[in-house]
Design an enzyme around this catalytic site. Sequence first.
Site, PDB file in Angstrom:
ATOM      1  N   ASN A  90      -5.303  40.328  40.880  1.00  0.00           N
ATOM      2  CA  ASN A  90      -4.635  39.357  40.001  1.00  0.00           C
ATOM      3  C   ASN A  90      -3.504  39.933  39.155  1.00  0.00           C
ATOM      4  O   ASN A  90      -2.616  39.195  38.731  1.00  0.00           O
ATOM      5  CB  ASN A  90      -5.723  38.745  39.086  1.00  0.00           C
ATOM      6  CG  ASN A  90      -5.142  38.073  37.871  1.00  0.00           C
ATOM      7  OD1 ASN A  90      -4.637  36.949  37.957  1.00  0.00           O
ATOM      8  ND2 ASN A  90      -5.202  38.743  36.714  1.00  0.00           N
ATOM      9  N   SER A 142       1.523  32.398  43.676  1.00  0.00           N
ATOM     10  CA  SER A 142       2.072  31.449  42.693  1.00  0.00           C
ATOM     11  C   SER A 142       2.769  30.336  43.464  1.00  0.00           C
ATOM     12  O   SER A 142       3.176  30.531  44.619  1.00  0.00           O
ATOM     13  CB  SER A 142       3.088  32.175  41.803  1.00  0.00           C
ATOM     14  OG  SER A 142       3.827  31.248  41.026  1.00  0.00           O
ATOM     15  N   TYR A 155      10.637  37.736  40.720  1.00  0.00           N
ATOM     16  CA  TYR A 155       9.250  37.238  40.679  1.00  0.00           C
ATOM     17  C   TYR A 155       8.961  36.386  41.920  1.00  0.00           C
ATOM     18  O   TYR A 155       7.929  36.570  42.592  1.00  0.00           O
ATOM     19  CB  TYR A 155       9.055  36.423  39.400  1.00  0.00           C
ATOM     20  CG  TYR A 155       7.650  35.906  39.191  1.00  0.00           C
ATOM     21  CD1 TYR A 155       6.632  36.753  38.763  1.00  0.00           C
ATOM     22  CD2 TYR A 155       7.335  34.571  39.418  1.00  0.00           C
ATOM     23  CE1 TYR A 155       5.342  36.276  38.559  1.00  0.00           C
ATOM     24  CE2 TYR A 155       6.056  34.087  39.213  1.00  0.00           C
ATOM     25  CZ  TYR A 155       5.060  34.944  38.785  1.00  0.00           C
ATOM     26  OH  TYR A 155       3.787  34.463  38.594  1.00  0.00           O
ATOM     27  N   ALA A 157      10.425  36.454  44.814  1.00  0.00           N
ATOM     28  CA  ALA A 157      10.388  37.299  46.008  1.00  0.00           C
ATOM     29  C   ALA A 157       9.053  38.026  46.107  1.00  0.00           C
ATOM     30  O   ALA A 157       8.447  38.124  47.192  1.00  0.00           O
ATOM     31  CB  ALA A 157      11.545  38.305  45.976  1.00  0.00           C
TER      32      ALA A 157
HETATM   33  N1  LIG Z   1       0.658  31.988  33.872  1.00  0.00           N
HETATM   34  C1  LIG Z   1       1.196  31.349  34.892  1.00  0.00           C
HETATM   35  O1  LIG Z   1       1.829  30.288  34.740  1.00  0.00           O
HETATM   36  C2  LIG Z   1       1.018  31.884  36.303  1.00  0.00           C
HETATM   37  C3  LIG Z   1       1.346  31.027  37.363  1.00  0.00           C
HETATM   38  C4  LIG Z   1       1.198  31.512  38.666  1.00  0.00           C
HETATM   39  C5  LIG Z   1       0.731  32.793  38.892  1.00  0.00           C
HETATM   40  N2  LIG Z   1       0.434  33.588  37.828  1.00  0.00           N
HETATM   41  C6  LIG Z   1      -0.037  34.941  38.128  1.00  0.00           C
HETATM   42  O2  LIG Z   1      -1.351  35.107  37.616  1.00  0.00           O
HETATM   43  C7  LIG Z   1      -1.567  36.488  37.312  1.00  0.00           C
HETATM   44  C8  LIG Z   1      -2.087  36.590  35.887  1.00  0.00           C
HETATM   45  O3  LIG Z   1      -1.092  36.061  35.029  1.00  0.00           O
HETATM   46  P1  LIG Z   1      -1.376  35.632  33.512  1.00  0.00           P
HETATM   47  O4  LIG Z   1      -0.571  34.425  33.280  1.00  0.00           O
HETATM   48  O5  LIG Z   1      -2.821  35.644  33.238  1.00  0.00           O
HETATM   49  O6  LIG Z   1      -0.600  36.832  32.783  1.00  0.00           O
HETATM   50  P2  LIG Z   1      -1.011  37.763  31.557  1.00  0.00           P
HETATM   51  O7  LIG Z   1       0.206  38.548  31.225  1.00  0.00           O
HETATM   52  O8  LIG Z   1      -1.629  36.953  30.496  1.00  0.00           O
HETATM   53  O9  LIG Z   1      -2.100  38.727  32.210  1.00  0.00           O
HETATM   54  C9  LIG Z   1      -1.743  39.665  33.202  1.00  0.00           C
HETATM   55  C10 LIG Z   1      -2.560  40.910  33.024  1.00  0.00           C
HETATM   56  O10 LIG Z   1      -2.127  41.854  34.031  1.00  0.00           O
HETATM   57  C11 LIG Z   1      -2.037  43.109  33.413  1.00  0.00           C
HETATM   58  N3  LIG Z   1      -1.113  44.007  34.118  1.00  0.00           N
HETATM   59  C12 LIG Z   1       0.231  43.959  34.126  1.00  0.00           C
HETATM   60  N4  LIG Z   1       0.725  44.985  34.816  1.00  0.00           N
HETATM   61  C13 LIG Z   1      -0.335  45.706  35.264  1.00  0.00           C
HETATM   62  C14 LIG Z   1      -0.456  46.886  36.031  1.00  0.00           C
HETATM   63  N5  LIG Z   1       0.628  47.567  36.460  1.00  0.00           N
HETATM   64  N6  LIG Z   1      -1.697  47.335  36.330  1.00  0.00           N
HETATM   65  C15 LIG Z   1      -2.789  46.673  35.868  1.00  0.00           C
HETATM   66  N7  LIG Z   1      -2.736  45.573  35.121  1.00  0.00           N
HETATM   67  C16 LIG Z   1      -1.505  45.079  34.820  1.00  0.00           C
HETATM   68  C17 LIG Z   1      -1.552  42.818  31.995  1.00  0.00           C
HETATM   69  O11 LIG Z   1      -1.801  43.917  31.126  1.00  0.00           O
HETATM   70  C18 LIG Z   1      -2.336  41.579  31.650  1.00  0.00           C
HETATM   71  O12 LIG Z   1      -3.562  41.872  31.039  1.00  0.00           O
HETATM   72  C19 LIG Z   1      -0.237  37.193  37.554  1.00  0.00           C
HETATM   73  O13 LIG Z   1      -0.235  37.784  38.833  1.00  0.00           O
HETATM   74  C20 LIG Z   1       0.762  36.049  37.498  1.00  0.00           C
HETATM   75  O14 LIG Z   1       1.934  36.330  38.219  1.00  0.00           O
HETATM   76  C21 LIG Z   1       0.551  33.166  36.541  1.00  0.00           C
END
Ligand SMILES: NC(=O)c1ccc[n+]([C@@H]2O[C@H](COP(=O)([O-])OP(=O)(O)OC[C@H]3O[C@@H](n4cnc5c(N)ncnc54)[C@H](O)[C@@H]3O)[C@@H](O)[C@H]2O)c1
Length: 249
Positions: A90, A142, A155, A157
């Site tokens: 994730n 996503s 993002y 890509a």
């Molecule tokens: N929030 C949205 O609208 C949304 C929509 C579609 C997909 N996503 C995807 O869902 C996932 C989670 O997103 P979120 O919204 O909960 O974001 P968030 O930023 O709240 O949480 C993401 C977590 O990933 C961790 N992280 C970042 N880089 C890292 C690394 N190199 N190694 C380990 N951990 C790392 C961060 O520290 C954070 O705790 C992501 O992949 C994001 O792209 C989010």
Amino acid sequence: MQRFKDRVALVTGAAQGIGFAIAERFAAEGAHVVLADVKEEQLVQAEQSLTAAGFSASRRTLDVSRPEQVDEAVAAIVGAHGAIHILANNAGIAWEEPFVDIRDDRWRKMIDVNLNGMFYVAQRVSRHMMGRGQGAIINMASTNGLAGEAKYAHYNASKGAVVLLTKTMAIELGASGIRVNAVCPGYIQTPMSEAIDDPAFVERYIEAHIPLGRVGKPSDISGIFAFLASDDAAFVHGACIVADGGQLA
Ligand SMILES: NC(=O)c1ccc[n+]([C@@H]2O[C@H](COP(=O)([O-])OP(=O)(O)OC[C@H]3O[C@@H](n4cnc5c(N)ncnc54)[C@H](O)[C@@H]3O)[C@@H](O)[C@H]2O)c1
């Protein structure tokens, strides 16, 4: 429901947001959850809040974009717990900037975490799962991996690549008993989205794009991960499940 009793689940990016919700849901259904993240302090808090609720959880500081750290983490988790039955892949990052302004180092950073990191973790865990002849992997994609959005070229890509990585893994790993799927959320309210958009933007976005009339919550996504990780999804393989309040419709 205790669908994950006696199973070990690794959740990356589990310190906050959707990853934490996934970890909480897996733990509530009986799994031992290993929370992995780069944010050490928040990781400790996340683990404590799960164990305080009576769940089984441990933590691992991990930068998924560092393959040597991923090797060590997978070996250590298997050593400590005997197996990894479920991977919620994730961890991810996002920010917006116009395509013509993206510097090479920022492009590489996005791809390094969102695509390369996903590959390192998925491959190392798959190698372990192949030895056991079973496992479930869910990659976080996503809606931005299915349709473009301005100011997110890097993002988009990375997430488009995750969709095809998932499908290819499914084709190659099915014979080894490993199910692989992706989840494609639309707009979910998390620390990530709150850091990018102010509330007025979110209101306008909902009105313009989301037929259900609201943005998503992490719990709208964690249940899909739980379904895909469970035996209820025994014949779901190579899928990309969209949860976006109807946005792509
Ligand atoms: N929030 C949205 O609208 C949304 C929509 C579609 C997909 N996503 C995807 O869902 C996932 C989670 O997103 P979120 O919204 O909960 O974001 P968030 O930023 O709240 O949480 C993401 C977590 O990933 C961790 N992280 C970042 N880089 C890292 C690394 N190199 N190694 C380990 N951990 C790392 C961060 O520290 C954070 O705790 C992501 O992949 C994001 O792209 C989010």
